[in-house]
Every structure is written in C-alpha cells, then in structure tokens.
Design a protein around this motif. Structure first.
Motif, PDB file in Angstrom:
ATOM      1  N   PRO A  13     -35.405 -17.543  76.112  1.00 49.41           N
ATOM      2  CA  PRO A  13     -35.778 -18.137  77.404  1.00 49.41           C
ATOM      3  C   PRO A  13     -35.732 -17.145  78.570  1.00 49.41           C
ATOM      4  CG  PRO A  13     -34.181 -19.535  76.278  1.00 49.41           C
ATOM      5  CD  PRO A  13     -34.312 -18.274  75.472  1.00 49.41           C
ATOM      6  N   ALA A  14     -34.933 -16.101  78.452  1.00 50.35           N
ATOM      7  CA  ALA A  14     -34.841 -15.101  79.510  1.00 50.35           C
ATOM      8  C   ALA A  14     -36.153 -14.326  79.676  1.00 50.35           C
ATOM      9  CB  ALA A  14     -33.695 -14.134  79.228  1.00 50.35           C
ATOM     10  N   HIS A  15     -37.035 -14.396  78.676  1.00 48.35           N
ATOM     11  CA  HIS A  15     -38.299 -13.661  78.726  1.00 48.35           C
ATOM     12  C   HIS A  15     -39.463 -14.506  79.243  1.00 48.35           C
ATOM     13  CE1 HIS A  15     -36.472 -10.984  75.394  1.00 48.35           C
ATOM     14  NE2 HIS A  15     -36.140 -10.560  76.599  1.00 48.35           N
ATOM     15  N   ALA A  16     -39.214 -15.741  79.646  1.00 48.66           N
ATOM     16  CA  ALA A  16     -40.299 -16.632  80.062  1.00 48.66           C
ATOM     17  C   ALA A  16     -41.116 -16.051  81.214  1.00 48.66           C
ATOM     18  CB  ALA A  16     -39.749 -18.006  80.434  1.00 48.66           C
ATOM     19  N   ASP A  17     -40.463 -15.499  82.214  1.00 50.12           N
ATOM     20  CA  ASP A  17     -41.197 -14.942  83.358  1.00 50.12           C
ATOM     21  C   ASP A  17     -42.068 -13.757  82.943  1.00 50.12           C
ATOM     22  OD1 ASP A  17     -40.120 -16.841  85.038  1.00 50.12           O
ATOM     23  OD2 ASP A  17     -38.592 -15.495  85.870  1.00 50.12           O
ATOM     24  N   THR A  18     -41.569 -12.928  82.050  1.00 54.83           N
ATOM     25  CA  THR A  18     -42.335 -11.769  81.581  1.00 54.83           C
ATOM     26  C   THR A  18     -43.554 -12.221  80.792  1.00 54.83           C
ATOM     27  OG1 THR A  18     -40.329 -10.440  81.505  1.00 54.83           O
ATOM     28  CG2 THR A  18     -42.216  -9.637  80.236  1.00 54.83           C
ATOM     29  N   VAL A  19     -43.367 -13.180  79.909  1.00 55.47           N
ATOM     30  CA  VAL A  19     -44.481 -13.698  79.108  1.00 55.47           C
ATOM     31  C   VAL A  19     -45.518 -14.348  80.029  1.00 55.47           C
ATOM     32  CG1 VAL A  19     -45.118 -15.425  77.360  1.00 55.47           C
ATOM     33  CG2 VAL A  19     -43.143 -13.937  76.990  1.00 55.47           C
ATOM     34  N   GLY A  36     -63.931 -19.870  76.208  1.00 57.70           N
ATOM     35  CA  GLY A  36     -64.229 -21.251  76.582  1.00 57.70           C
ATOM     36  C   GLY A  36     -63.002 -22.071  76.925  1.00 57.70           C
ATOM     37  N   ILE A  37     -61.909 -21.390  77.229  1.00 57.58           N
ATOM     38  CA  ILE A  37     -60.663 -22.080  77.569  1.00 57.58           C
ATOM     39  C   ILE A  37     -60.724 -22.526  79.027  1.00 57.58           C
ATOM     40  CG2 ILE A  37     -58.170 -21.804  77.850  1.00 57.58           C
ATOM     41  CD1 ILE A  37     -58.382 -19.616  75.635  1.00 57.58           C
ATOM     42  N   SER A  38     -60.422 -23.794  79.266  1.00 57.42           N
ATOM     43  CA  SER A  38     -60.428 -24.294  80.635  1.00 57.42           C
ATOM     44  C   SER A  38     -59.020 -24.400  81.223  1.00 57.42           C
ATOM     45  CB  SER A  38     -61.119 -25.653  80.709  1.00 57.42           C
ATOM     46  OG  SER A  38     -60.523 -26.563  79.824  1.00 57.42           O
ATOM     47  N   ARG A  39     -58.011 -24.429  80.353  1.00 61.25           N
ATOM     48  CA  ARG A  39     -56.633 -24.498  80.845  1.00 61.25           C
ATOM     49  C   ARG A  39     -55.691 -23.925  79.784  1.00 61.25           C
ATOM     50  NH1 ARG A  39     -53.808 -29.037  84.214  1.00 61.25           N
ATOM     51  NH2 ARG A  39     -55.954 -29.107  84.909  1.00 61.25           N
ATOM     52  N   ARG A  40     -54.688 -23.196  80.272  1.00 58.93           N
ATOM     53  CA  ARG A  40     -53.612 -22.685  79.410  1.00 58.93           C
ATOM     54  C   ARG A  40     -52.308 -23.107  80.066  1.00 58.93           C
ATOM     55  NH1 ARG A  40     -53.977 -18.137  76.408  1.00 58.93           N
ATOM     56  NH2 ARG A  40     -55.599 -17.252  77.759  1.00 58.93           N
ATOM     57  N   THR A  41     -51.415 -23.701  79.288  1.00 57.52           N
ATOM     58  CA  THR A  41     -50.100 -24.070  79.794  1.00 57.52           C
ATOM     59  C   THR A  41     -49.053 -23.554  78.831  1.00 57.52           C
ATOM     60  OG1 THR A  41     -51.054 -26.117  80.695  1.00 57.52           O
ATOM     61  CG2 THR A  41     -48.650 -25.973  80.611  1.00 57.52           C
ATOM     62  N   LEU A  42     -48.071 -22.838  79.364  1.00 61.84           N
ATOM     63  CA  LEU A  42     -46.965 -22.336  78.553  1.00 61.84           C
ATOM     64  C   LEU A  42     -45.730 -23.166  78.857  1.00 61.84           C
ATOM     65  CD1 LEU A  42     -47.431 -18.499  79.111  1.00 61.84           C
ATOM     66  CD2 LEU A  42     -48.474 -19.941  77.353  1.00 61.84           C
ATOM     67  N   PHE A  43     -45.028 -23.563  77.796  1.00 63.50           N
ATOM     68  CA  PHE A  43     -43.787 -24.317  77.928  1.00 63.50           C
ATOM     69  C   PHE A  43     -42.683 -23.561  77.216  1.00 63.50           C
ATOM     70  CE2 PHE A  43     -47.204 -27.420  77.755  1.00 63.50           C
ATOM     71  CZ  PHE A  43     -46.875 -28.370  78.696  1.00 63.50           C
ATOM     72  N   HIS A  51     -47.468 -23.096  73.534  1.00 62.43           N
ATOM     73  CA  HIS A  51     -48.644 -22.567  74.220  1.00 62.43           C
ATOM     74  C   HIS A  51     -49.782 -23.556  74.000  1.00 62.43           C
ATOM     75  CE1 HIS A  51     -51.367 -18.783  74.775  1.00 62.43           C
ATOM     76  NE2 HIS A  51     -51.962 -19.862  75.232  1.00 62.43           N
ATOM     77  N   LEU A  52     -50.141 -24.282  75.052  1.00 65.49           N
ATOM     78  CA  LEU A  52     -51.187 -25.289  74.978  1.00 65.49           C
ATOM     79  C   LEU A  52     -52.482 -24.733  75.539  1.00 65.49           C
ATOM     80  CD1 LEU A  52     -52.047 -28.264  74.451  1.00 65.49           C
ATOM     81  CD2 LEU A  52     -51.306 -28.751  76.799  1.00 65.49           C
ATOM     82  N   LEU A  53     -53.530 -24.742  74.705  1.00 65.39           N
ATOM     83  CA  LEU A  53     -54.876 -24.368  75.132  1.00 65.39           C
ATOM     84  C   LEU A  53     -55.706 -25.636  75.237  1.00 65.39           C
ATOM     85  CD1 LEU A  53     -55.756 -21.334  72.821  1.00 65.39           C
ATOM     86  CD2 LEU A  53     -55.024 -21.284  75.209  1.00 65.39           C
ATOM     87  N   GLU A  54     -56.504 -25.737  76.294  1.00 64.59           N
ATOM     88  CA  GLU A  54     -57.395 -26.878  76.455  1.00 64.59           C
ATOM     89  C   GLU A  54     -58.803 -26.366  76.739  1.00 64.59           C
ATOM     90  OE1 GLU A  54     -55.398 -30.397  78.527  1.00 64.59           O
ATOM     91  OE2 GLU A  54     -54.296 -28.658  79.294  1.00 64.59           O
ATOM     92  N   ALA A  55     -59.774 -27.069  76.184  1.00 59.20           N
ATOM     93  CA  ALA A  55     -61.172 -26.678  76.346  1.00 59.20           C
ATOM     94  C   ALA A  55     -62.054 -27.912  76.184  1.00 59.20           C
ATOM     95  CB  ALA A  55     -61.547 -25.615  75.313  1.00 59.20           C
ATOM     96  N   ASP A  56     -63.313 -27.749  76.524  1.00 58.75           N
ATOM     97  CA  ASP A  56     -64.251 -28.855  76.370  1.00 58.75           C
ATOM     98  C   ASP A  56     -64.711 -29.030  74.927  1.00 58.75           C
ATOM     99  OD1 ASP A  56     -64.152 -29.475  79.076  1.00 58.75           O
ATOM    100  OD2 ASP A  56     -65.750 -28.062  79.559  1.00 58.75           O
ATOM    101  N   HIS A  57     -64.509 -28.009  74.090  1.00 53.39           N
ATOM    102  CA  HIS A  57     -64.919 -28.066  72.684  1.00 53.39           C
ATOM    103  C   HIS A  57     -63.990 -27.158  71.872  1.00 53.39           C
ATOM    104  CE1 HIS A  57     -66.918 -24.702  74.632  1.00 53.39           C
ATOM    105  NE2 HIS A  57     -66.852 -24.096  73.465  1.00 53.39           N
TER     106      HIS A  57
END
Length: 113
Positions: A13-19, A36-43, A51-57
């Motif tokens: 978890p200490a590396h979250a900011d670096t990633v 074709g990625i419209s959104r990337r969310t890191l948790f 690592h969540l990738l979202e796209a239209d297809h």
C-alpha cells in the motif's frame, strides 16, 4: 459502459502514490485512445491492487496488440517494481490477472447472474 475488466494483483500500500503517478504519466499519452479505454480506476485494499478498465466495447485484443509499443513496455517495466502477481502459480498472461464477474445489478437492467 459496455465493457469492464478488473485486474487483481498485489501491491505494498505504501506504493499506491507511485503506481498512480506512473499511470498518470502513461495516460497523458495516446494509449487510452488507441486501445479505446474511456476510464481507468485504480483501487487498493490492504495488499491488493485492483485495476478497473472501462470502455464502450471489448478492448482486450487492442490491449494485447499494444504490448509491442515502447510506451507500454516502459510503463510495464516500471510497474513491475511495485506490482506482484496475485497467484503466481499458473500465471502466464494478462488474462490470468482478470477477475471474473459473477453478479451484476444496474438500475437500467436489474440483476444478472
């Protein structure tokens, strides 16, 4: 969003900011548009990296094709210092880090198993 992919790995978890900074730099280029990625969310949750990738297809084929790009290889090499495979036994490719959905609900469609 018509397509979502969730990758699961391990991360201190200490590396979250670096990633996050590595992805910020990477996403300033054209890779999200090319794939074709419209959104990337890191948790993060304890030592898990999600690592969540979202796209239209479905973008998995374009993501695999992008692996030959120098910018993809560079960020991947830099991330390797901070991310570890969740289950290293039998892990051979990107798909092995992808979580499998088993239930969804939305206001528009209701629940789906």
């Amino acid at each position: 969003m018509a397509y979502r992919a969730l990758m699961v790995m391990r991360m201190d978890p200490a590396h979250a900011d670096t990633v996050a900074e590595l992805f910020r730099e990477h996403d300033e280029g054209d890779m999200p548009q090319v794939v074709g990625i419209s959104r990337r969310t890191l948790f993060r949750h304890h030592d898990l990296y999600l690592h969540l990738l979202e796209a239209d297809h479905d973008v998995l084929d374009k993501l695999y094709a992008a692996r030959s790009r120098p910018d993809f290889q560079q960020v991947n090499a830099r991330l390797a210092a901070y991310l570890r495979r969740y289950a290293p036994d039998g892990w051979t490719e990107l798909r092995d880090s992808m979580a499998q959905p088993f239930y969804t609900w939305s206001a528009d469609e209701g629940s789906r198993l």
